[in-house]
Scaffold this active site. Structure first.
Site, PDB file in Angstrom:
ATOM      1  N   HIS A 272       0.863  -1.147  -0.058  1.00 50.14           N
ATOM      2  CA  HIS A 272      -0.127  -0.082   0.115  1.00 50.14           C
ATOM      3  C   HIS A 272       0.898   1.319   0.063  1.00 50.14           C
ATOM      4  O   HIS A 272       0.340   2.485  -0.218  1.00 50.14           O
ATOM      5  CB  HIS A 272      -0.964   0.020   1.130  1.00 50.14           C
ATOM      6  N   CYS A 273       1.995   1.147  -0.096  1.00 46.51           N
ATOM      7  CA  CYS A 273       3.237   2.430   0.296  1.00 46.51           C
ATOM      8  C   CYS A 273       4.078   2.779  -0.899  1.00 46.51           C
ATOM      9  O   CYS A 273       3.882   3.612  -1.515  1.00 46.51           O
ATOM     10  CB  CYS A 273       3.875   2.160   1.325  1.00 46.51           C
ATOM     11  N   ILE A 274       5.079   1.857  -1.153  1.00 44.54           N
ATOM     12  CA  ILE A 274       5.838   2.255  -1.984  1.00 44.54           C
ATOM     13  C   ILE A 274       5.512   2.452  -3.530  1.00 44.54           C
ATOM     14  O   ILE A 274       5.726   3.349  -4.263  1.00 44.54           O
ATOM     15  CB  ILE A 274       7.251   0.853  -2.112  1.00 44.54           C
ATOM     16  N   ASP A 277       2.927   6.050  -2.712  1.00 45.70           N
ATOM     17  CA  ASP A 277       3.536   7.245  -2.046  1.00 45.70           C
ATOM     18  C   ASP A 277       4.106   8.306  -2.859  1.00 45.70           C
ATOM     19  O   ASP A 277       4.055   9.458  -2.722  1.00 45.70           O
ATOM     20  CB  ASP A 277       4.154   6.940  -0.612  1.00 45.70           C
TER      21      ASP A 277
END
Ligand SMILES: NC(=O)c1ccc[n+]([C@@H]2O[C@H](COP(=O)([O-])OP(=O)(O)OC[C@H]3O[C@@H](n4cnc5c(N)ncnc54)[C@H](O)[C@@H]3O)[C@@H](O)[C@H]2O)c1
Length: 445
Positions: A272-274, A277
């Site tokens: 869900h991040c890299i 973001d």
């Protein structure tokens, strides 16, 4: 002063901590507070998660059932879908998702929905902290005016801060309590009280001068990872073109005691991040007339990796006088990373989709993922759901190619090398001795 009132409540452990969103970030966080004897109230839109928590069960890999039960039994943890209880909380921490829209712009709808609930039930004397990863300016440009619409004034009636979550699901060494917490308030009082709050549950707090610095810090960290993984992926392609062992090169470079940090190639980036973001940062930068070329390039390289893996598979099958079309391909590991069940943005989904679009029959084995669903808006292949297959000897033997997409620990790779005919290892899961003794042809990224 409101600052002292909230600080005293925290010091006496009399502060009720509300956490909005009990996912990978929110659940471990509220459990840390509850274990330290604070009253935690979790707010969810998912009734199933509420029921699980209230029954003393965890659904997050890093949080044990034992700890949830302990907190629930002690009366320190409850979950609810009733947002009117926000009114009773002295601290409200927002941990809702921050995905991207299809256009790759930030999807702020979850933060806005949480903000609307806070606006409805806010009262004087609350500290509100945003933890969801987001672009610099969200806390003071978006949340602050929403709360002020409830007739409350910053510093006089409420405090507001941003503190990025840095949790790394599945990491046994670093968990919420021993990862330094960065905190930036909208104003000094907000910084001070938020830092004091987190010092109750984490070993180290690093206070910064504003919420914007804290927001940018999180995006910098994850953009750093996205770009370095992009470079590792590019280097893997270079090494393959030159016939050099990529993994041996990284291992050798990592012996330098300064100035080098090892990043590894793979079938793409997930979670869900890299993958998400950096888009928050480049979107905000574009609004200020700046185009981040590093972010675009890393995105291009990383999102191209599933195609590269499929090309390796296709070329390797070709070497065996086989086509992708009609081949049976076994994927080992579909979660986006080792030893966890998280499928969000997993590159294995793209690998499977591309193979199915070329006519392959794809099956998978992943001890953490019972079924896989595809978003029809993005698939070019069949798009039917897939279900976990047991990793039997027959399954391995009957596969034309085995692709290791995720290197889960609990898989007997030695056995796979003895029974398979062709293995494409995208994660360096096969150690040297296994490769030496392998009966299968092995192709590595
Ligand atoms: N997962 C990670 O490793 C990680 C690490 C650092 C930061 N983050 C960031 O933390 C934030 C949360 O991520 P996550 O992984 O915990 O997401 P998640 O999807 O696991 O959890 C979010 C939870 O929020 C709930 N929710 C959605 N809308 C809600 C609402 N209006 N009110 C109450 N609950 C609501 C969902 O049902 C879900 O349970 C994101 O901004 C993410 O980028 C995640």
């Amino acid at each position: 002063m409101i600052k002292d009132t909230i600080k005293n409540l925290i010091a006496e452990k009399a502060a009720t901590i509300g956490v909005i969103g009990l996912g990978y970030v929110g659940l471990p966080l509220i459990v840390e507070f509850a274990l330290k004897d604070f009253k935690g109230v979790g707010f969810e839109v998912d009734q199933k998660k509420v029921d699980e928590i209230n029954a003393g069960r965890s659904y997050i890999v890093d949080v044990s059932d034992e700890n949830v039960k302990k907190c629930v039994d002690a009366g320190n943890l409850t979950a609810t879908i009733d947002f009117s209880q926000l009114n009773k909380c002295d601290v409200i921490i927002i941990c809702v998702p921050t995905p991207l829209r299809k256009t790759k712009d930030p999807d702020m709808s979850y933060i806005l929905a949480a903000g609307e609930e806070i606006k409805k039930y806010a009262r004087r004397g609350q500290l509100i902290i945003l933890e969801s990863t987001t672009y610099p300016g969200t806390t003071d440009e978006v949340l602050q005016p929403m709360i002020e619409e409830a007739g409350l004034k910053l510093d006089e009636d409420f405090l507001l801060a941003f503190s990025p979550e840095r949790v790394d699901p599945g990491n046994p060494q670093f968990q919420t309590h021993n990862i330094t917490k960065v905190v930036g308030g909208v104003g000094r009082d907000s910084t001070e009280v938020s830092a004091f709050l987190y010092s109750q549950i984490v070993d180290n707090v690093h206070a910064v001068s504003s919420a914007r610095v804290a927001e940018a810090c999180k995006l910098w960290e994850n953009t750093f990872r996205a770009i370095n993984i992009g470079m590792a992926n590019e280097m893997a392609k270079v090494c393959n073109a030159l016939g050099i062992d990529t993994w041996e090169v990284v291992r050798a470079a990592a012996t330098k005691p300064f100035g080098f940090m090892a990043f590894y190639p793979g079938p793409g980036i997930g979670g869900h991040c890299i993958p998400l973001d950096p888009h928050y940062l480049s979107w905000k930068a574009r609004q200020h007339g700046f185009d981040s070329q590093f972010i675009s390039l890393a995105e291009q390289v990383n999102s191209g990796m599933p195609k590269y893996v499929v090309k390796l598979v296709s070329d390797s099958l070709n070497g065996e006088r086989k086509a992708v079309n009609g081949s049976k391909i076994l994927i080992l590991g579909v979660a986006y990373k080792k030893d966890i069940d998280d499928m969000r943005e997993s590159p294995a989904l793209s690998v499977i989709d591309l193979l199915r679009a070329r006519g392959a029959e794809v099956v998978y084995h992943d001890p953490f993922v019972p079924e896989v669903h595809f978003d029809h808006a993005y698939t070019i292949g069949a798009g039917d759901p897939l279900f976990n297959s047991e990793l039997t000897d027959d399954l391995i033997k009957s596969s034309d190619c085995v692709i290791i997409c995720t290197e889960h620990s609990d898989i007997d790779y030695g056995n796979v090398t003895q029974l398979a005919s062709l293995i494409v290892d995208t994660r360096n899961a096969l150690k040297e001795e296994m490769r030496d003794a392998s009966k299968a042809k092995i192709v590595r990224l």
